[in-house]
Each structure stands twice: as structure tokens, then as C-alpha cells.
Design a protein around this motif. Structure first.
Motif, PDB file in Angstrom:
ATOM      1  N   MET A 133      43.787  33.374  40.898  1.00  0.00           N
ATOM      2  CA  MET A 133      44.114  34.193  42.069  1.00  0.00           C
ATOM      3  C   MET A 133      43.383  33.636  43.299  1.00  0.00           C
ATOM      4  SD  MET A 133      42.627  36.722  44.128  1.00  0.00           S
ATOM      5  CE  MET A 133      41.334  37.494  43.193  1.00  0.00           C
ATOM      6  N   SER A 134      42.101  33.332  43.134  1.00  0.00           N
ATOM      7  CA  SER A 134      41.299  32.832  44.261  1.00  0.00           C
ATOM      8  C   SER A 134      41.827  31.482  44.743  1.00  0.00           C
ATOM      9  CB  SER A 134      39.836  32.694  43.844  1.00  0.00           C
ATOM     10  OG  SER A 134      39.345  33.942  43.440  1.00  0.00           O
ATOM     11  N   THR A 153      44.938  30.417  44.462  1.00  0.00           N
ATOM     12  CA  THR A 153      46.225  30.646  45.133  1.00  0.00           C
ATOM     13  C   THR A 153      46.002  31.033  46.597  1.00  0.00           C
ATOM     14  OG1 THR A 153      47.180  31.380  43.058  1.00  0.00           O
ATOM     15  CG2 THR A 153      48.370  31.991  45.034  1.00  0.00           C
ATOM     16  N   TYR A 154      45.000  31.887  46.822  1.00  0.00           N
ATOM     17  CA  TYR A 154      44.720  32.333  48.199  1.00  0.00           C
ATOM     18  C   TYR A 154      43.806  31.352  48.950  1.00  0.00           C
ATOM     19  CZ  TYR A 154      46.985  36.828  47.403  1.00  0.00           C
ATOM     20  OH  TYR A 154      47.914  37.806  47.160  1.00  0.00           O
ATOM     21  N   LYS A 155      43.542  30.204  48.320  1.00  0.00           N
ATOM     22  CA  LYS A 155      42.724  29.141  48.923  1.00  0.00           C
ATOM     23  C   LYS A 155      41.379  29.674  49.431  1.00  0.00           C
ATOM     24  CE  LYS A 155      46.506  26.031  50.154  1.00  0.00           C
ATOM     25  NZ  LYS A 155      47.699  26.648  49.631  1.00  0.00           N
ATOM     26  N   ILE A 156      40.711  30.441  48.588  1.00  0.00           N
ATOM     27  CA  ILE A 156      39.382  30.980  48.925  1.00  0.00           C
ATOM     28  C   ILE A 156      38.381  29.834  48.866  1.00  0.00           C
ATOM     29  CG2 ILE A 156      37.603  32.676  48.248  1.00  0.00           C
ATOM     30  CD1 ILE A 156      40.278  34.045  48.973  1.00  0.00           C
ATOM     31  N   ASP A 157      37.485  29.772  49.863  1.00  0.00           N
ATOM     32  CA  ASP A 157      36.533  28.656  49.868  1.00  0.00           C
ATOM     33  C   ASP A 157      35.511  28.809  48.732  1.00  0.00           C
ATOM     34  OD1 ASP A 157      33.998  29.958  51.127  1.00  0.00           O
ATOM     35  OD2 ASP A 157      35.621  30.514  52.483  1.00  0.00           O
ATOM     36  N   ARG A 169      32.528  31.366  48.906  1.00  0.00           N
ATOM     37  CA  ARG A 169      32.914  32.763  48.714  1.00  0.00           C
ATOM     38  C   ARG A 169      33.282  33.033  47.256  1.00  0.00           C
ATOM     39  NH1 ARG A 169      37.017  36.310  52.315  1.00  0.00           N
ATOM     40  NH2 ARG A 169      35.632  35.629  53.939  1.00  0.00           N
ATOM     41  N   MET A 170      33.970  32.048  46.652  1.00  0.00           N
ATOM     42  CA  MET A 170      34.336  32.212  45.243  1.00  0.00           C
ATOM     43  C   MET A 170      33.095  32.372  44.378  1.00  0.00           C
ATOM     44  SD  MET A 170      37.466  29.674  44.371  1.00  0.00           S
ATOM     45  CE  MET A 170      37.570  29.758  42.620  1.00  0.00           C
ATOM     46  N   MET A 187      32.993  36.139  43.456  1.00  0.00           N
ATOM     47  CA  MET A 187      33.800  36.251  42.259  1.00  0.00           C
ATOM     48  C   MET A 187      33.067  35.774  41.002  1.00  0.00           C
ATOM     49  SD  MET A 187      36.352  34.726  40.204  1.00  0.00           S
ATOM     50  CE  MET A 187      36.554  33.168  41.004  1.00  0.00           C
ATOM     51  N   SER A 208      53.422  28.641  43.081  1.00  0.00           N
ATOM     52  CA  SER A 208      52.086  28.939  43.636  1.00  0.00           C
ATOM     53  C   SER A 208      51.096  27.798  43.413  1.00  0.00           C
ATOM     54  CB  SER A 208      51.537  30.219  43.020  1.00  0.00           C
ATOM     55  OG  SER A 208      51.185  29.989  41.671  1.00  0.00           O
ATOM     56  N   GLN A 253      49.801  26.947  40.481  1.00  0.00           N
ATOM     57  CA  GLN A 253      48.893  27.180  39.352  1.00  0.00           C
ATOM     58  C   GLN A 253      49.179  26.251  38.182  1.00  0.00           C
ATOM     59  OE1 GLN A 253      48.387  31.262  38.014  1.00  0.00           O
ATOM     60  NE2 GLN A 253      48.908  31.956  40.042  1.00  0.00           N
ATOM     61  N   ILE A 299      50.282  30.603  50.549  1.00  0.00           N
ATOM     62  CA  ILE A 299      51.085  31.450  49.662  1.00  0.00           C
ATOM     63  C   ILE A 299      50.302  32.711  49.310  1.00  0.00           C
ATOM     64  CG2 ILE A 299      52.069  31.598  47.319  1.00  0.00           C
ATOM     65  CD1 ILE A 299      52.572  28.545  47.531  1.00  0.00           C
ATOM     66  N   PHE A 334      50.523  39.311  41.602  1.00  0.00           N
ATOM     67  CA  PHE A 334      50.622  38.942  40.190  1.00  0.00           C
ATOM     68  C   PHE A 334      51.114  40.129  39.354  1.00  0.00           C
ATOM     69  CE2 PHE A 334      47.371  36.367  42.183  1.00  0.00           C
ATOM     70  CZ  PHE A 334      47.686  35.095  41.762  1.00  0.00           C
ATOM     71  N   ARG A 393      44.957  41.793  39.029  1.00  0.00           N
ATOM     72  CA  ARG A 393      43.901  40.776  39.221  1.00  0.00           C
ATOM     73  C   ARG A 393      42.939  41.165  40.337  1.00  0.00           C
ATOM     74  NH1 ARG A 393      46.535  34.809  38.056  1.00  0.00           N
ATOM     75  NH2 ARG A 393      47.810  35.443  36.309  1.00  0.00           N
ATOM     76  N   ILE A 436      39.082  42.044  41.565  1.00  0.00           N
ATOM     77  CA  ILE A 436      37.734  41.669  41.137  1.00  0.00           C
ATOM     78  C   ILE A 436      36.959  42.949  40.818  1.00  0.00           C
ATOM     79  CG2 ILE A 436      35.602  40.514  41.849  1.00  0.00           C
ATOM     80  CD1 ILE A 436      37.368  38.642  43.558  1.00  0.00           C
ATOM     81  N   MET A 460      34.086  44.489  43.080  1.00  0.00           N
ATOM     82  CA  MET A 460      34.358  44.818  44.485  1.00  0.00           C
ATOM     83  C   MET A 460      35.180  46.093  44.578  1.00  0.00           C
ATOM     84  SD  MET A 460      35.667  41.433  46.312  1.00  0.00           S
ATOM     85  CE  MET A 460      34.752  39.941  46.371  1.00  0.00           C
ATOM     86  N   TYR A 520      38.853  40.241  50.656  1.00  0.00           N
ATOM     87  CA  TYR A 520      38.452  38.979  50.010  1.00  0.00           C
ATOM     88  C   TYR A 520      39.311  37.784  50.415  1.00  0.00           C
ATOM     89  CZ  TYR A 520      37.555  35.822  46.017  1.00  0.00           C
ATOM     90  OH  TYR A 520      37.252  34.743  45.219  1.00  0.00           O
ATOM     91  N   VAL A 521      40.616  38.027  50.607  1.00  0.00           N
ATOM     92  CA  VAL A 521      41.530  36.903  50.859  1.00  0.00           C
ATOM     93  C   VAL A 521      41.611  36.508  52.337  1.00  0.00           C
ATOM     94  CG1 VAL A 521      42.945  37.381  48.834  1.00  0.00           C
ATOM     95  CG2 VAL A 521      43.566  38.420  51.007  1.00  0.00           C
ATOM     96  N   PHE A 531      47.082  38.939  53.804  1.00  0.00           N
ATOM     97  CA  PHE A 531      46.905  37.493  53.917  1.00  0.00           C
ATOM     98  C   PHE A 531      48.121  36.898  54.632  1.00  0.00           C
ATOM     99  CE2 PHE A 531      47.401  33.215  51.931  1.00  0.00           C
ATOM    100  CZ  PHE A 531      46.182  32.673  52.279  1.00  0.00           C
TER     101      PHE A 531
END
Lengths: 257, 244
Positions: free
Chosen positions: A160-161, A163-167, A170-171, A175, B47, B49, B71, B75, B79, B81, B84, B92-93, B143
Motif C-alpha cells: 500500500m505504501s 503504491t502511494y509512493k510514500i518516502d 515516513r514508511m 509504518m 498499480s 505491485q 495512482i 484495496f 489496509r 495501519i 494510526m 499518511y498518503v 491523494f
């Protein structure tokens, strides 16, 4: 007051009173045995142990010994922790490393602690031996625990992280760490007290200067059982403080559970 | 968006073999089909993956690789966290570069839109399945992305809430390229501009067994109108043929 609040209060009360009651019963059994045996040298009375315990605080050597043991325990734990975390992260990046390290980890884990102490005493000085003994037992425990902690991170959340291109930063902080910490803390909690026990055991055999272990050994040699038990109480309190610190850190670090 | 000659296998199991699909930019494309028919795998390929053979292209002339595009993905499982709160999960995103005040306003806006105000401060383990689904949807919408992928996004929502969320969603996805998977024909009729029905044949991979277009503007759709009733029957027929 609602029934739910009453149940919560009762639960808290029982949580507090049951362990205290167990402790009181154990002390009562000890007092009965001490009275029945009647030999202060073998099973000293509780008042005598308490007296000796407080007498320790009047001696400057006590503080040096406590500082020395705590320092060595902290150093050995720090080294075990640092190596374990570095190698666990490296293992995550290169999974073959776990296979490569597995024979060493297994060997050190099943090797009798006494053998490690005796071998260390032949090869190193008393200070180094104490650190090495604790390291040899604690490092494999922490390494395994940290590897499991990293593995416990939900793969779906990693995807998920991504996919959202989290740096990466931060990950890691938002996370990875919050998910891995509960598993890592299980290993930390079970090893922190053991680390102190190992350091003291190694100090006894290595005759390390300014240490709780050497004073315990001294008390045993001069058959001062009450002082030996007073030192034991000091070690128990120190171990308790270490575990309490870990629990406080865990409560602050682990959220949402 | 164009899927060109997509091939993907799970070990020996062929899922896609030279598969082609068009999902026009700015339109909502719905994917339907039997369970285990490769729908989620298709979204996972889009996506990024999964590593696949072939190309998924995006852009006016379809010349850009999809990997360069942003993108957002709802899901099948939310999913979220666990450490949080719902609010933090949505935040987060958002990019780190976004000013704090702007982040807060944007998150609050989507919390309200997805009717999550009651549980915004709760941790995922204390919320219902429906709330978790909406939180996942809010995270995808907060996002800013070129493409929105949704895998059964309304699962676990009651009909009334689903209708409300769909109404909220309609203006939010306007102009966005959306690919969504559902088993619910009503959802497809309310949301989609085109509906693909897929089926997977052992060894040959996933094939498109039919496509239906929905031309009515999304805002004024009456799913019980004659036109959409015909589309519904066509989709139903395609789906039941798949199941045979």
C-alpha cells in the motif's frame, strides 16, 4: 456508578492485590522456614536481611559496585542491541545472511553459559569476559527477535505504501517501526533482566572489581548469608527497574493496540 | 490507459496471456467477472505491485509508462495501519511537502465527505468494517492521483450508505481515470462509463467476454430506466455465461 465501571475497578483491584498476596504468602513461607530451621547462617530471618540491606547503603563500595554492574550490563546490552539491529536490518536486505548466521546463532544459543564464561575467562580479562558472556547469550536472542519483528510487518501495508509512493523515512517511522516494535519488545523484555543476571554470574566467576557479583561471592566465602540475600535483593530491584523502564518505553512507543 | 499484451503467471498458473484492454482517460471503467478471474491481479499489475510482461501505457497518445503516474488504490481489504488513527491513516498518503494546515484541512474535508467524523480519532481495530472501507476510500481520494483503482470499494456498506457514498463520489472522480472491480451490477450501472466482463480459461489466461457502455451522464442516471435495464440484462447474461 455503572456496572461496567464497577467491574473495571474490581479488575484493577484484583490485578494489584493478587500479586501482592502471592508475595506476602512467599515471604510468610520463608519466615516460617527460617524460624523452623533457626540457624541464621543457613536461612537468615527477614528482619536481619532488611537490616543488612539498608546497611549496604551506608557503604561507599555499595554504590561503586552497583554503578560498575549497571555500567557493564548497560554496555553489554547496548552492544548486543546494536549488533542485533544492524544484522537484522542487513538480513532483511539480504535474506541469505540469516542462513549464513544461523549456525553461529544456533551454536551460541545451545552452548552452556558456564562454558562461555570459563572460555571467556581464559581468553580475556574479567571486564571483557563479563561483557562477552552477556553478549553471547543476549545477542542471539535479540537478533532472532528483531528479525521476527521485521518479518511481522504486514506485507499488504508495505505494498500500500509503495503504491502511494510514500518516502522511505515516513514508511520506516510511521509504518515499519510501529508494527515491528511490539514483537521486538517481547524480545527486549525477556532479555533485559536475563542480561543483568548473566553479568552478575560472570562477575562472580571472573572476580570483577567493583561489582555486585564479587560482593556476593565475598558474602558466600565468609558465610554471611543475610548479606548475600541483601545483595540478591539489590539485584532483583535493579532487574525490576530495567524491566519497568522497558515497559514505560513500550507504552509510549506502541500505539493502537 | 491501454493494457498492451499483458502476460502474467503465478508460477505455473497463467493469469494473463497477451491481454489487451482500453480504459479511456478521464472515464470510469468497471471490471466484472467470476471470483478468481484475475480482476484483482489486473489492478495489481496496473498499480505496479506485480512484475509483468507487456505494457500498460497512459497519456493522451498512450505513450507514457504507467509507472511514472501517481495512482491511488482502494484495496479489497482496507489496509489501514493499526498504530494510526483513522485521521492519521488518511493523512499518511499526503506528500510531506504539503503544509501542515493544508494537510489538516484536506483530511478533514474527506473525513466529512466519507462520514467518518465519529471515528476519525479511533484506531482501526475499534471501527466497523464499513467505516474501515470508507477510511480506505477517503485515503485514496485525498491523494491527488492520475488514476484511481478500486477493488470492491463498497463491500460491507449497507444500501443506504452505499448510495450516499456513491453520490459523494460522483463529483470527486469527475475527469479522473478510474478502474474499479465489483460484483454488484447496480454499482457498475451507477458508476461506470464502460463495463468489461472477464473470464479466465485454464492455460489461456483471462479473456474479455463482453463489454457494455453506459452513455447516460452519471449525475442523472436512473438505474431502473429502460435503457439501463437492458444494459443490466446484458451484463447479467455475460456474467452468468461466465459462471457456466
Amino acid at each position: 456508578m455503572t456496572g461496567k465501571e464497577n467491574r473495571k475497578k474490581l479488575y484493577l483491584l484484583l490485578n494489584l492485590t493478587i500479586p501482592i498476596a502471592t508475595l506476602v504468602v512467599a515471604l510468610a513461607v520463608y519466615a516460617i522456614v527460617s524460624k523452623a530451621v533457626g540457624i541464621e547462617l543457613l536461612v537468615p530471618s527477614i528482619p536481619n536481611i532488611i537490616k543488612k540491606f539498608f546497611l549496604l547503603f551506608a557503604q561507599s563500595s555499595f554504590y561503586k559496585a552497583v554503578a560498575g554492574t549497571v555500567g557493564r550490563a548497560a554496555l553489554s546490552y547496548f552492544l548486543s542491541f546494536a549488533f542485533a539491529i544492524i544484522l537484522a536490518v542487513a538480513t532483511k536486505m539480504c535474506p541469505y545472511l540469516r542462513r549464513a548466521l544461523s549456525p553461529i546463532i544456533l551454536l551460541v544459543r545451545i552452548m552452556p553459559t558456564m562454558s562461555i564464561i570459563l572460555i571467556a575467562l581464559i581468553w580475556f580479562n574479567s571486564f571483557q569476559s563479563t561483557i562477552l558472556v552477556a553478549f553471547c547469550v543476549i545477542f542471539p536472542m535479540l537478533y532472532t527477535s528483531f528479525c521476527d519483528a521485521i518479518e511481522s510487518v504486514d506485507k499488504d501495508l508495505i505494498e500500500m505504501s509503495k503504491t502511494y509512493k510514500i518516502d522511505r523515512k515516513r514508511m520506516i517511522f510511521k509504518m515499519y517501526l510501529p508494527q515491528a516494535l511490539p514483537v521486538a519488545f517481547t524480545g527486549i523484555k525477556s532479555s533485559i533482566g536475563l542480561n543483568l543476571k548473566l553479568v552478575i554470574a560472570a562477575e562472580v566467576l571472573a572476580q570483577t572489581a567493583d561489582s555486585i557479583g564479587v560482593y556476593m561471592q565475598l558474602s558466600k566465602i565468609i558465610l554471611d548469608t543475610s548479606t548475600l540475600l541483601a545483595w540478591t535483593a539489590v539485584a532483583i530491584i535493579l532487574g525490576g527497574i530495567f524491566e519497568l523502564i522497558v515497559i514505560v518505553i513500550e507504552k509510549k512507543a506502541v500505539k493502537g493496540r | 490507459m491501454k493494457v498492451n499484451g499483458l502476460s502474467f503467471s503465478y508460477g505455473e498458473k497463467v493469469i494473463f496471456k497477451d491481454f489487451y484492454l482500453d480504459a479511456p482517460n478521464g472515464k470510469v471503467t468497471c471490471i466484472m467477472g467470476s471470483s478468481g478471474g484475475g480482476k484483482t491481479t489486473l489492478l495489481n499489475c496496473i498499480s505496479g505491485q506485480l512484475d509483468f510482461e507487456g505494457q500498460i501505457l497512459y497519456g493522451q497518445n498512450g505513450q507514457n509508462d504507467i509507472k511514472q503516474k501517481s495512482i491511488s488504490y482502494v484495496f479489497q481489504q482496507p489496509r489501514l495501519i493499526p498504530s494510526m488513527t483513522v485521521e492519521k491513516n488518511i493523512e499518511y498518503v499526503l506528500p510531506s511537502s504539503m503544509p501542515k494546515e493544508q494537510r489538516r484541512t484536506r483530511v478533514k474535508e474527506f473525513i466529512e465527505k466519507m462520514q467518518l467524523s465519529d471515528c476519525a480519532g479511533s484506531y482501526p481495530r475499534y471501527i466497523s468494517g464499513g467505516q474501515a472501507s470508507r477510511a480506505s476510500l477517503a485515503r485514496a481520494l485525498v491523494f491527488e492521483s492520475d488514476i484511481l483503482l478500486m477493488d470492491e470499494p463498497f463491500k460491507g456498506l449497507d444500501i443506504k450508505l452505499k448510495r450516499q457514498i456513491l453520490e459523494t463520489l460522483t463529483p470527486l472522480i469527475k475527469g479522473k481515470t478510474v478502474v474499479f472491480v465489483t460484483h454488484d451490477i447496480e454499482e457498475a450501472l451507477l458508476m461506470a462509463d464502460s463495463v468489461y466482463v472477464l473470464d479466465r480459461v485454464d492455460g489461456a489466461g483471462v479473456k474479455i467476454v463482453g463489454k457494455e457502455d453506459v452513455s447516460q451522464p452519471r449525475e442523472d442516471r436512473d438505474i431502473y430506466s429502460d435503457q439501463l435495464n437492458t444494459t443490466r440484462q446484458n451484463i447479467y447474461r455475460l456474467l452468468t455465461d461466465v459462471k457456466k
